[in-house]
Scaffold this motif. Structure first.
Motif, PDB file in Angstrom:
ATOM      1  N   VAL A 122      27.381 109.263  53.616  1.00 49.61           N
ATOM      2  CA  VAL A 122      26.674 108.145  53.837  1.00 49.61           C
ATOM      3  C   VAL A 122      27.307 107.385  55.126  1.00 49.61           C
ATOM      4  CG1 VAL A 122      26.706 105.552  53.062  1.00 49.61           C
ATOM      5  CG2 VAL A 122      26.634 107.596  51.408  1.00 49.61           C
ATOM      6  N   ILE A 123      26.283 106.994  56.028  1.00 49.73           N
ATOM      7  CA  ILE A 123      26.591 106.339  57.430  1.00 49.73           C
ATOM      8  C   ILE A 123      26.109 105.185  57.458  1.00 49.73           C
ATOM      9  CG2 ILE A 123      25.746 106.677  59.745  1.00 49.73           C
ATOM     10  CD1 ILE A 123      25.417 109.267  59.628  1.00 49.73           C
ATOM     11  N   ARG A 124      26.885 104.262  57.913  1.00 52.11           N
ATOM     12  CA  ARG A 124      26.825 102.799  57.823  1.00 52.11           C
ATOM     13  C   ARG A 124      26.394 102.456  59.299  1.00 52.11           C
ATOM     14  NH1 ARG A 124      31.531  98.232  57.466  1.00 52.11           N
ATOM     15  NH2 ARG A 124      30.338  96.273  57.366  1.00 52.11           N
ATOM     16  N   VAL A 125      25.218 101.702  59.256  1.00 45.98           N
ATOM     17  CA  VAL A 125      24.740 101.008  60.697  1.00 45.98           C
ATOM     18  C   VAL A 125      24.873  99.448  60.517  1.00 45.98           C
ATOM     19  CG1 VAL A 125      22.824 100.967  62.077  1.00 45.98           C
ATOM     20  CG2 VAL A 125      22.858 102.762  60.765  1.00 45.98           C
ATOM     21  N   LYS A 126      25.814  99.145  61.386  1.00 39.46           N
ATOM     22  CA  LYS A 126      26.114  97.639  61.151  1.00 39.46           C
ATOM     23  C   LYS A 126      25.050  96.699  61.561  1.00 39.46           C
ATOM     24  CE  LYS A 126      31.249  98.052  61.466  1.00 39.46           C
ATOM     25  NZ  LYS A 126      32.418  97.774  62.156  1.00 39.46           N
ATOM     26  N   GLY A 127      24.836  95.651  61.106  1.00 38.24           N
ATOM     27  CA  GLY A 127      24.099  94.569  61.719  1.00 38.24           C
ATOM     28  C   GLY A 127      22.548  95.004  61.365  1.00 38.24           C
ATOM     29  N   LYS A 128      22.086  96.183  60.532  1.00 36.30           N
ATOM     30  CA  LYS A 128      20.722  96.583  60.365  1.00 36.30           C
ATOM     31  C   LYS A 128      20.276  96.406  59.089  1.00 36.30           C
ATOM     32  CE  LYS A 128      19.391  97.386  64.674  1.00 36.30           C
ATOM     33  NZ  LYS A 128      18.276  96.378  65.081  1.00 36.30           N
ATOM     34  N   GLY A 129      21.205  95.657  58.010  1.00 35.80           N
ATOM     35  CA  GLY A 129      20.858  95.293  56.648  1.00 35.80           C
ATOM     36  C   GLY A 129      19.939  94.207  56.561  1.00 35.80           C
ATOM     37  N   ASN A 130      19.892  93.702  55.602  1.00 35.89           N
ATOM     38  CA  ASN A 130      19.159  92.394  55.276  1.00 35.89           C
ATOM     39  C   ASN A 130      19.826  91.215  55.924  1.00 35.89           C
ATOM     40  OD1 ASN A 130      17.179  93.902  53.794  1.00 35.89           O
ATOM     41  ND2 ASN A 130      18.721  93.577  51.889  1.00 35.89           N
ATOM     42  N   THR A 131      18.826  90.119  56.453  1.00 39.22           N
ATOM     43  CA  THR A 131      19.578  88.673  56.780  1.00 39.22           C
ATOM     44  C   THR A 131      19.336  87.662  55.788  1.00 39.22           C
ATOM     45  OG1 THR A 131      18.793  89.466  59.012  1.00 39.22           O
ATOM     46  CG2 THR A 131      19.465  87.230  58.621  1.00 39.22           C
ATOM     47  N   ILE A 132      20.429  87.334  55.428  1.00 36.60           N
ATOM     48  CA  ILE A 132      20.670  86.199  54.338  1.00 36.60           C
ATOM     49  C   ILE A 132      21.254  85.165  54.857  1.00 36.60           C
ATOM     50  CG2 ILE A 132      20.271  87.828  52.430  1.00 36.60           C
ATOM     51  CD1 ILE A 132      23.195  87.455  51.999  1.00 36.60           C
ATOM     52  N   TYR A 133      21.300  83.945  53.972  1.00 37.24           N
ATOM     53  CA  TYR A 133      22.149  82.718  54.172  1.00 37.24           C
ATOM     54  C   TYR A 133      23.431  82.905  53.209  1.00 37.24           C
ATOM     55  CZ  TYR A 133      18.992  80.575  57.492  1.00 37.24           C
ATOM     56  OH  TYR A 133      18.435  80.024  58.483  1.00 37.24           O
ATOM     57  N   TRP A 134      24.588  82.963  53.790  1.00 34.40           N
ATOM     58  CA  TRP A 134      25.752  82.953  53.126  1.00 34.40           C
ATOM     59  C   TRP A 134      25.842  81.541  52.582  1.00 34.40           C
ATOM     60  CZ3 TRP A 134      27.716  86.976  51.108  1.00 34.40           C
ATOM     61  CH2 TRP A 134      28.167  88.011  52.115  1.00 34.40           C
ATOM     62  N   PRO A 135      26.771  81.097  51.532  1.00 30.04           N
ATOM     63  CA  PRO A 135      26.994  79.650  51.109  1.00 30.04           C
ATOM     64  C   PRO A 135      27.278  78.780  52.280  1.00 30.04           C
ATOM     65  CG  PRO A 135      28.029  81.186  49.317  1.00 30.04           C
ATOM     66  CD  PRO A 135      27.353  81.968  50.659  1.00 30.04           C
ATOM     67  N   GLY A 136      26.956  77.851  52.512  1.00 31.42           N
ATOM     68  CA  GLY A 136      27.517  77.137  53.555  1.00 31.42           C
ATOM     69  C   GLY A 136      26.254  77.123  54.702  1.00 31.42           C
ATOM     70  N   GLU A 137      25.249  77.664  54.342  1.00 31.91           N
ATOM     71  CA  GLU A 137      23.959  77.778  55.222  1.00 31.91           C
ATOM     72  C   GLU A 137      24.335  78.727  56.216  1.00 31.91           C
ATOM     73  OE1 GLU A 137      22.360  73.939  55.568  1.00 31.91           O
ATOM     74  OE2 GLU A 137      21.381  73.923  53.442  1.00 31.91           O
ATOM     75  N   THR A 138      25.085  79.665  56.495  1.00 28.30           N
ATOM     76  CA  THR A 138      25.624  80.392  57.416  1.00 28.30           C
ATOM     77  C   THR A 138      24.555  81.867  57.508  1.00 28.30           C
ATOM     78  OG1 THR A 138      27.761  79.542  57.599  1.00 28.30           O
ATOM     79  CG2 THR A 138      27.430  81.778  58.855  1.00 28.30           C
ATOM     80  N   LEU A 139      24.051  82.065  58.661  1.00 25.19           N
ATOM     81  CA  LEU A 139      22.976  83.177  58.726  1.00 25.19           C
ATOM     82  C   LEU A 139      23.669  84.304  59.035  1.00 25.19           C
ATOM     83  CD1 LEU A 139      19.961  83.580  58.334  1.00 25.19           C
ATOM     84  CD2 LEU A 139      19.988  83.934  60.726  1.00 25.19           C
ATOM     85  N   HIS A 140      23.757  85.612  57.967  1.00 22.12           N
ATOM     86  CA  HIS A 140      24.372  86.799  58.106  1.00 22.12           C
ATOM     87  C   HIS A 140      23.583  88.014  58.032  1.00 22.12           C
ATOM     88  CE1 HIS A 140      27.757  89.561  57.205  1.00 22.12           C
ATOM     89  NE2 HIS A 140      27.021  89.864  56.093  1.00 22.12           N
ATOM     90  N   SER A 141      24.071  88.777  58.840  1.00 20.86           N
ATOM     91  CA  SER A 141      23.002  90.193  58.796  1.00 20.86           C
ATOM     92  C   SER A 141      23.839  91.467  58.005  1.00 20.86           C
ATOM     93  CB  SER A 141      22.609  90.560  60.093  1.00 20.86           C
ATOM     94  OG  SER A 141      21.673  89.762  60.540  1.00 20.86           O
ATOM     95  N   GLY A 142      23.613  91.996  57.235  1.00 19.92           N
ATOM     96  CA  GLY A 142      24.459  92.993  56.335  1.00 19.92           C
ATOM     97  C   GLY A 142      24.250  94.316  57.373  1.00 19.92           C
ATOM     98  N   SER A 143      24.719  95.330  56.518  1.00 20.73           N
ATOM     99  CA  SER A 143      24.661  96.519  57.025  1.00 20.73           C
ATOM    100  C   SER A 143      23.690  97.679  56.575  1.00 20.73           C
ATOM    101  CB  SER A 143      26.038  97.410  56.744  1.00 20.73           C
ATOM    102  OG  SER A 143      26.816  96.733  57.549  1.00 20.73           O
ATOM    103  N   GLN A 144      22.965  98.672  57.071  1.00 26.39           N
ATOM    104  CA  GLN A 144      22.278  99.517  56.204  1.00 26.39           C
ATOM    105  C   GLN A 144      23.126 100.775  56.276  1.00 26.39           C
ATOM    106  OE1 GLN A 144      18.691 101.274  55.227  1.00 26.39           O
ATOM    107  NE2 GLN A 144      18.620  99.265  56.266  1.00 26.39           N
ATOM    108  N   PHE A 145      23.148 101.152  54.836  1.00 27.85           N
ATOM    109  CA  PHE A 145      23.905 102.449  54.353  1.00 27.85           C
ATOM    110  C   PHE A 145      23.063 103.514  54.142  1.00 27.85           C
ATOM    111  CE2 PHE A 145      26.691  98.837  53.499  1.00 27.85           C
ATOM    112  CZ  PHE A 145      28.030  99.458  53.923  1.00 27.85           C
ATOM    113  N   ILE A 146      23.093 104.813  54.901  1.00 29.19           N
ATOM    114  CA  ILE A 146      22.059 105.735  55.096  1.00 29.19           C
ATOM    115  C   ILE A 146      22.772 107.105  54.421  1.00 29.19           C
ATOM    116  CG2 ILE A 146      20.505 107.088  56.403  1.00 29.19           C
ATOM    117  CD1 ILE A 146      20.172 104.652  58.164  1.00 29.19           C
TER     118      ILE A 146
END
Length: 266
Positions: free
Chosen positions: A128-152
């Motif tokens: 499994v290779i992790r590509v940071k910042g290329k996952g889904n973009t969601i709002y964390w609690p506190g309305e902070t926008l966050h981009s996850g990782s793509q695990f391939i």
């Protein structure tokens, strides 16, 4: 304002979407050994920034006409049995809200894009290779926008172009003309046209016995090569044929006339 079911909904909580996403990538055996940079098409889910992924505009609302704003309704099962159930029309909110104009009430957008995946040398199958910042973009609690990782999950075949990988080692078979074997020449074996290994042939080596070659490019692995003698296909003049047979039998002796399958008696 008129809120129809087509343009309005209850006030949702943000859709539950994981910040990280997963995908698969198939590469060649050669690329898994020598490394490469692959292009992978991925699907990302991106939060609507206009409504912070709620799907509602958050302001304009109308009392639910089904439950009269109570969020629940009474259901009569029998003359003496009643239940209080949540209103399906507003999901217990009591109000219907106008959909976000940008995302049309979905709360998210889907986006297809291509990313570069760097494959390191000697990658094991199903790594499994992790590509940071290329996952889904969601709002964390506190309305902070966050981009996850793509695990391939990266997969590759165990055999390709006449070469098989077993553990950290490579195994292959090559055909070598008889004159090269008798002369005990040094020959070059090309692996995937990307790496050369050299073999010093031995005329007395059994054809079932592999040549074992150190291969630093395999990270402590080795290359095992089985040499299969290749007989000439062109016609030989009778006189030359007899001379060749005589010379061989003088050195090696005459072979047996009764033969057994390989491995017989072992």
């Amino acid at each position: 304002m008129n809120f129809s079911s087509a343009m309005g909904s209850f006030k949702r909580r943000p859709r539950k979407v994981s910040a990280d996403s997963r995908g698969g990538l198939r590469i060649s055996l050669a690329d898994s050994i020598f490394g490469c940079e692959a292009i992978k098409e991925i699907k990302r889910i991106l939060a609507c920034e206009s409504c912070k992924s709620s799907g509602n505009d958050g302001e304009e609302k109308q009392k639910c006409t089904v439950c009269d704003g109570n969020g629940s309704m009474q259901m009569n099962v029998s003359q003496h049995t009643q239940f209080i159930v949540q209103c399906n029309n507003c999901s217990g909110e009591g109000y219907i809200y106008k959909n976000c104009e940008k995302c049309k009430g979905r709360g998210y957008f889907e986006k297809i894009e291509k990313v570069k995946v760097k494959i390191p040398p000697n990658l094991s199958a199903n790594s499994v290779i992790r590509v940071k910042g290329k996952g889904n973009t969601i709002y964390w609690p506190g309305e902070t926008l966050h981009s996850g990782s793509q695990f391939i999950l990266v997969d590759s075949p165990s055999a390709e172009d006449g070469i098989a990988k077993r553990g950290v080692n490579l195994h292959t078979l090559v055909k070598v003309t008889v004159d090269k074997i008798l002369a005990e020449d040094e020959v070059t074996v090309k692996l995937f046209n990307r790496q050369d290994v050299k073999i010093k042939l031995e005329s007395t080596k059994d054809i079932f016995e592999e040549y074992e070659i150190d291969a630093p490019f395999l990270n402590n692995g080795k290359v095992f090569v089985k040499v299969l003698p290749e007989m000439p296909t062109n016609n030989i003049e009778e006189g030359k044929r007899e001379s060749l047979i005589k010379a061989l039998r003088e050195v090696y002796g005459e072979g047996e006339h009764v033969l057994y399958p390989a491995g017989h008696g072992s």
